[in-house]
Design an enzyme around this catalytic site. Sequence first.
Site, PDB file in Angstrom:
ATOM      1  N   TYR A  61       0.816  -1.209   0.000  1.00 47.80           N
ATOM      2  CA  TYR A  61       0.000   0.000   0.000  1.00 47.80           C
ATOM      3  C   TYR A  61       0.860   1.273   0.000  1.00 47.80           C
ATOM      4  O   TYR A  61       0.749   2.126   0.888  1.00 47.80           O
ATOM      5  CB  TYR A  61      -0.925   0.031   1.213  1.00 47.80           C
ATOM      6  CG  TYR A  61      -1.873  -1.139   1.334  1.00 47.80           C
ATOM      7  CD1 TYR A  61      -2.302  -1.857   0.227  1.00 47.80           C
ATOM      8  CD2 TYR A  61      -2.361  -1.523   2.588  1.00 47.80           C
ATOM      9  CE1 TYR A  61      -3.175  -2.934   0.349  1.00 47.80           C
ATOM     10  CE2 TYR A  61      -3.245  -2.592   2.717  1.00 47.80           C
ATOM     11  CZ  TYR A  61      -3.638  -3.296   1.595  1.00 47.80           C
ATOM     12  OH  TYR A  61      -4.499  -4.364   1.732  1.00 47.80           O
TER      13      TYR A  61
ATOM     14  N   HIS B 279      -0.161 -11.973   1.534  1.00 44.72           N
ATOM     15  CA  HIS B 279      -0.989 -10.995   0.829  1.00 44.72           C
ATOM     16  C   HIS B 279      -1.322 -11.460  -0.582  1.00 44.72           C
ATOM     17  O   HIS B 279      -0.431 -11.757  -1.370  1.00 44.72           O
ATOM     18  CB  HIS B 279      -0.246  -9.651   0.769  1.00 44.72           C
ATOM     19  CG  HIS B 279      -1.113  -8.500   0.395  1.00 44.72           C
ATOM     20  ND1 HIS B 279      -0.638  -7.220   0.311  1.00 44.72           N
ATOM     21  CD2 HIS B 279      -2.436  -8.422   0.080  1.00 44.72           C
ATOM     22  CE1 HIS B 279      -1.617  -6.399  -0.029  1.00 44.72           C
ATOM     23  NE2 HIS B 279      -2.718  -7.127  -0.185  1.00 44.72           N
TER      24      HIS B 279
END
Length: 336
Positions: free
Chosen positions: A55, A123
């Site tokens: 992110y 992830h």
Amino acid sequence: MVKEVSQTELQVFELSFGAGALSGVYDKIEEGWPLQACKAALENGINLFDTSPYYGRSEYILGDALEQLKEEWPRNSYYIATKCGRYGYTTKDCDYSAARTRESVQESCKRMKTSYLDIVYCHDVEFVPFEDVVGPGGALEALFELKQQGVVKNVGCSGYPLPVLLKIAEHQHQKGQPLDAVLSYCHYTLQNTSLADFAPRFRAAGVKYVFNASPLGMALFRPAGPPDWHPAHSELRAAAHKCAVYAQEQGLSIAELASTFSFSGRDQFGLNTTVIGLEKPEEVEKAIAAWKLVKAREAGTAQVPEVETATLAKINEILAPYKNYSWKSPQDKEIA
């Protein structure tokens, strides 16, 4: 003196802070927003912050904000969840090796100025072969070793396709090393409620904590609509826009309708928390207000207005052709 969170089990508030929004992928982040948003979250009882190296600068921004709040809100008063394995846009930017996983955890700890992480997820597990996740020399092997060392308190997996997450959870359960947590996103929304069906199956596979993220469908259900990169096809985007316009015509907000719907999942199927992207203090206050409304309705101290019931019925009608539709992940453009 603020209350310490439990270190033996995750006692997470029903809403959690999605710090992916701090990367600026949805909106330009103004200076001061992250600090104010984190402070507002903690003051309202939110005690888990979710982020990832993928992110952008989210881990740095979150770490700086929490550092500035440490006198009033020390590290033991909240949980931090982050991720490993995905570091860029395409599948070639994923590295699920044990060595990179250990390095990634160290980097995350440094960025967020902490000696331990409460949850680390693999992830977007669908971006790599199954064996990269669960096999020898892979990410889960490293994370469970780090759990034994106390650096990682809980090990989990996150991703979009629920069958992929379930396959990993069941595999880990069969080998006697169950996942602690599963983080699903966009699968308990106005458009897609598949997580409600999968949650009992995750529990049966030994998963302690089931988290839902993106109650607005990654901004699909907000008045401004989703960003250009959103993976939903044009027909679904158009339907979501139609829902937003209709809600507005009835004097309602599509974002608030979507939030209250998703927040009800805790009692519907034993959801532990809903992770919602938050950028500024006003968004924290709106999320808390929506959650309080859900709790009041569940307690029988507030009623659902007829206009809201009728509006939701119309929204369900508009979305019916796309009910429980899941887009492809990874997308063709994400495969390298």
